[in-house]
Design an enzyme around this catalytic site. Structure first.
Site, PDB file in Angstrom:
ATOM      1  N   GLY A  21       0.831  -1.213   0.000  1.00  0.00           N
ATOM      2  CA  GLY A  21       0.000   0.000   0.000  1.00  0.00           C
ATOM      3  C   GLY A  21       0.854   1.248   0.000  1.00  0.00           C
ATOM      4  O   GLY A  21       2.076   1.198   0.117  1.00  0.00           O
ATOM      5  N   GLY A  34       2.642   3.602   1.460  1.00  0.00           N
ATOM      6  CA  GLY A  34       3.215   3.805   2.798  1.00  0.00           C
ATOM      7  C   GLY A  34       3.789   5.195   2.977  1.00  0.00           C
ATOM      8  O   GLY A  34       4.089   5.618   4.095  1.00  0.00           O
ATOM      9  N   ARG A  35       3.991   5.869   1.867  1.00  0.00           N
ATOM     10  CA  ARG A  35       4.554   7.224   1.988  1.00  0.00           C
ATOM     11  C   ARG A  35       4.030   8.136   0.891  1.00  0.00           C
ATOM     12  O   ARG A  35       4.617   9.171   0.620  1.00  0.00           O
ATOM     13  CB  ARG A  35       6.066   7.177   1.920  1.00  0.00           C
ATOM     14  N   GLY A  93       7.426   7.282   6.224  1.00  0.00           N
ATOM     15  CA  GLY A  93       6.495   7.954   5.315  1.00  0.00           C
ATOM     16  C   GLY A  93       7.129   9.062   4.490  1.00  0.00           C
ATOM     17  O   GLY A  93       6.445   9.749   3.736  1.00  0.00           O
ATOM     18  N   ARG A 149       3.413  13.482  -8.214  1.00  0.00           N
ATOM     19  CA  ARG A 149       3.492  12.605  -9.376  1.00  0.00           C
ATOM     20  C   ARG A 149       2.127  12.571 -10.052  1.00  0.00           C
ATOM     21  O   ARG A 149       1.101  12.491  -9.375  1.00  0.00           O
ATOM     22  CB  ARG A 149       3.890  11.218  -8.872  1.00  0.00           C
ATOM     23  N   ARG A 173      -1.924  -0.810  -9.645  1.00  0.00           N
ATOM     24  CA  ARG A 173      -0.793  -1.674 -10.008  1.00  0.00           C
ATOM     25  C   ARG A 173      -1.248  -3.125 -10.106  1.00  0.00           C
ATOM     26  O   ARG A 173      -2.348  -3.451  -9.647  1.00  0.00           O
ATOM     27  CB  ARG A 173       0.271  -1.631  -8.883  1.00  0.00           C
ATOM     28  N   ASP A 178       4.208  -4.759  -7.320  1.00  0.00           N
ATOM     29  CA  ASP A 178       3.604  -3.520  -6.817  1.00  0.00           C
ATOM     30  C   ASP A 178       4.156  -2.297  -7.545  1.00  0.00           C
ATOM     31  O   ASP A 178       3.641  -1.190  -7.366  1.00  0.00           O
ATOM     32  CB  ASP A 178       3.819  -3.379  -5.296  1.00  0.00           C
ATOM     33  N   ASP A 189       7.357   4.113 -10.413  1.00  0.00           N
ATOM     34  CA  ASP A 189       8.222   3.958  -9.244  1.00  0.00           C
ATOM     35  C   ASP A 189       9.692   3.862  -9.603  1.00  0.00           C
ATOM     36  O   ASP A 189      10.263   2.789  -9.725  1.00  0.00           O
ATOM     37  CB  ASP A 189       7.804   2.737  -8.407  1.00  0.00           C
TER      38      ASP A 189
HETATM   39  P1  AMP Z   1       9.076   1.150  -3.105  1.00  0.00           P
HETATM   40  O1  AMP Z   1      10.348   0.393  -2.932  1.00  0.00           O
HETATM   41  O2  AMP Z   1       9.249   2.638  -3.092  1.00  0.00           O
HETATM   42  O3  AMP Z   1       8.304   0.691  -4.298  1.00  0.00           O
HETATM   43  O4  AMP Z   1       8.185   0.832  -1.823  1.00  0.00           O
HETATM   44  C1  AMP Z   1       7.749  -0.451  -1.462  1.00  0.00           C
HETATM   45  C2  AMP Z   1       6.778  -0.344  -0.328  1.00  0.00           C
HETATM   46  O5  AMP Z   1       7.417   0.210   0.814  1.00  0.00           O
HETATM   47  C3  AMP Z   1       5.573   0.522  -0.598  1.00  0.00           C
HETATM   48  O6  AMP Z   1       4.482  -0.007   0.104  1.00  0.00           O
HETATM   49  C4  AMP Z   1       5.999   1.855  -0.020  1.00  0.00           C
HETATM   50  O7  AMP Z   1       4.899   2.664   0.324  1.00  0.00           O
HETATM   51  C5  AMP Z   1       6.756   1.406   1.224  1.00  0.00           C
HETATM   52  N1  AMP Z   1       7.760   2.393   1.637  1.00  0.00           N
HETATM   53  C6  AMP Z   1       8.941   2.672   1.036  1.00  0.00           C
HETATM   54  N2  AMP Z   1       9.604   3.621   1.714  1.00  0.00           N
HETATM   55  C7  AMP Z   1       8.834   3.971   2.767  1.00  0.00           C
HETATM   56  C8  AMP Z   1       8.974   4.899   3.837  1.00  0.00           C
HETATM   57  N3  AMP Z   1      10.039   5.682   3.975  1.00  0.00           N
HETATM   58  N4  AMP Z   1       7.964   4.966   4.721  1.00  0.00           N
HETATM   59  C9  AMP Z   1       6.878   4.186   4.613  1.00  0.00           C
HETATM   60  N5  AMP Z   1       6.694   3.286   3.645  1.00  0.00           N
HETATM   61  C10 AMP Z   1       7.652   3.172   2.725  1.00  0.00           C
HETATM   62 MG    MG Z   2       6.645   1.007  -5.120  1.00  0.00          MG
END
Ligand code: AMP
Ligand code: MG
Length: 491
Positions: free
Chosen positions: A91, A93-94, A127, A178, A185, A254, A264
């Site tokens: 989901g 997350g940030r 986040g 963005r 996804r 994802d 991403d």
């Molecule tokens: P990503 O590698 O950016 O595609 O992120 C993979 C997952 O980790 C997704 O659910 C993001 O929302 C979560 N995520 C990545 N970095 C953070 C962060 N700093 N805080 C919270 N969630 C994160």
């Molecule tokens: Mg991602």
């Protein structure tokens, strides 16, 4: 052109069942926000008047200080296969979806605020996003768009002096707006499949069809057709990545857009020397997402999506949809490589011409982008030495042998050098976002709050085919330090 307050904001995703997302509000930075970069080309997509970027409200709206009028912010639920393992709860997350802007011609664009603070999907994360990574994502998405490759876009980066902790130490936090027609996804579907919620799965599929693939609406076979559409778009995207020399780095499901957009941007990289085994993500020790594996991973990810869609179609229908992958990939890649070589039509022997060139490029560590660009200057006259191109290869004998085949092939087509060059320069970019170029912009931004290099690169990469004598250094090979920049998932 509209003001910020006049943006035509809809919230169609927030009208879906509450289980599809969480209602959240962005968490403003602990320090005042400032504008790092603004992209007028992206603003035009949402009918936003570029003068609006100068108002203080602009950074307030896009860093969570003020709610954007009409916005119903949500964090989207999704799951996904990460490095081959199913992770049930990911989901946003940030990132927070602020709303969807419908522009004057009826296109819809998500306003997605990345780095907006914690959500129920943050797990252990803070986040936040770091300035370094937002600059990379912002510049690369615009570079991909300039290259004609489907991608999310970047509207702006808002920075602040807030610090966040990452593997590499304390870093500057930033937020990125963005834009994408949707952020749904593959993993958005997987979450409902593995939770055993076929009604939600169907609802999401209907939503995507209604909003983005209206030609499938109402058809009895709309779900298999929908899957076929995603299969073909993904295959074409993989062909485009391979042809331009782009490695995504984290092709988890994802991070796979249901519309076949590049989505991403993490540890991505463009090839410098042609090395098919190139791994751009230093956390990817096994090379799962190495450059040459991308087409196979695309297929793997589509299988994961097809599996998730099984409650909506028979196994045979799902398998049938997947058979569209290989031909779409091969055909599109072939077509792109044909154009890169400046050929007007594809002949059976041309496959060998392509692999022959790639193999001498690899053996001689020749720069992928510059070699194809240089090929535009190839002269088909038998006396022409084609020195600048030839000089890229240490093994001149191998080059001459390949050049003889190429020359014969061009002549068989009644080739005209100047016309061919013009054609080739429209498909072989002069400038790509090499890691070292992004790195220079990042260092100036993080160390000196100097954002001029970001603006310069943005302008350059939005039009990567036009020769710009004043920008010649930007087409140069990476300096020694720039060849070994390691990029991880930590961002
Ligand atoms: P990503 O590698 O950016 O595609 O992120 C993979 C997952 O980790 C997704 O659910 C993001 O929302 C979560 N995520 C990545 N970095 C953070 C962060 N700093 N805080 C919270 N969630 C994160
Ligand atoms: Mg991602």
């Amino acid at each position: 052109m509209r003001t910020l307050e006049e943006l035509n904001i809809h919230n169609t995703y927030a009208r879906l069942p509450e289980s599809f997302y969480s209602r959240v509000t962005p968490t403003p930075f602990s320090k005042p926000p400032y504008l790092v970069s603004f992209n007028a080309a992206a603003a035009a997509l949402i009918d936003l008047d570029p003068k609006e970027a100068a108002r203080p409200e602009f950074t307030d709206y896009f860093s969570g200080i003020r709610p954007l009028p009409g916005s119903e912010p949500i964090a989207l639920l999704y799951a996904g296969h990460q490095f081959g393992q199913y992770v049930p709860r990911l989901g946003d997350g940030r990132a927070i979806l602020l709303g969807e802007v419908v522009n004057e011609v009826g296109d819809k664009w998500d306003l997605h605020l990345k780095g907006a603070g914690q959500t129920p999907y943050s797990r252990d994360g803070d986040g936040r996003a770091v300035l370094r990574s937002t600059i990379r994502e912002y510049l690369c998405s615009e570079a991909m768009h300039g290259l004609g490759i489907p991608t999310t876009r970047g509207l702006c980066i808002v920075g602040s002096d807030e610090e966040v902790l990452r593997e590499e130490g304390a870093e500057t936090a930033a937020m990125l707006i963005r834009l994408a027609p949707t952020h749904v996804r593959f993993g958005s579907f997987e979450t409902f499949y593995y939770r055993g919620q076929p009604d939600s799965l169907r609802r999401l599929a209907d939503y995507v069809i209604d909003q983005y693939l209206p030609h499938l609406q109402g058809a009895d076979d709309r779900y298999p057709c929908f899957l076929t559409e995603v299969v073909i778009r993904t295959a074409q995207l993989m062909a485009q990545w391979q042809a331009v020399g782009f490695a995504h780095g984290v092709m988890n499901t994802d991070n796979m857009s249901i519309l076949g957009l590049t989505l991403d941007y993490g540890p991505f990289g463009f090839l410098d020397d042609y090395n098919p085994g190139f791994i751009c993500n230093h956390s990817d020790r096994g090379g799962r997402y190495a450059f040459h594996r991308q087409p196979d991973i695309g297929r793997w990810n589509l299988h994961a999506l097809a599996q998730a869609l099984l409650p909506l179609m028979s196994e045979d229908e799902a398998k049938q949809a997947l058979t569209a992958y290989e031909p779409a990939l091969v055909e599109h890649y072939r077509d792109l490589m044909r154009q890169k070589l400046g050929l007007l039509e594809w002949r059976p022997e041309d496959g060998d011409l392509v692999t022959g060139l790639l193999s001498i490029m690899q053996a001689n560590h020749v720069d992928y982008t510059n070699c194809f660009r240089g090929l535009g200057d190839f002269r088909s006259n038998p006396d022409a030495l084609n020195a600048p191109l030839r000089d890229m290869f240490l093994d001149r004998v191998a080059f001459d042998a390949w050049a003889a085949r190429y020359r014969a092939r061009l002549r068989a087509e009644c080739d005209h050098d100047a016309e061919r060059k013009e054609r080739m320069n429209r498909v072989n970019p002069k400038y790509v976002l090499r890691n070292y170029l992004a790195h220079t912009a990042i260092i100036q931004a993080t160390d000196k709050k100097d954002f001029t290099e970001i603006a310069r690169l943005l302008g350059l990469l939005q039009d990567p085919y036009t020769e710009r004598p004043d920008m010649e250094p930007y087409a140069a090979l990476p300096p020694e330090w720039g060849k070994h920049i390691s990029v991880s998932c930590s961002s």
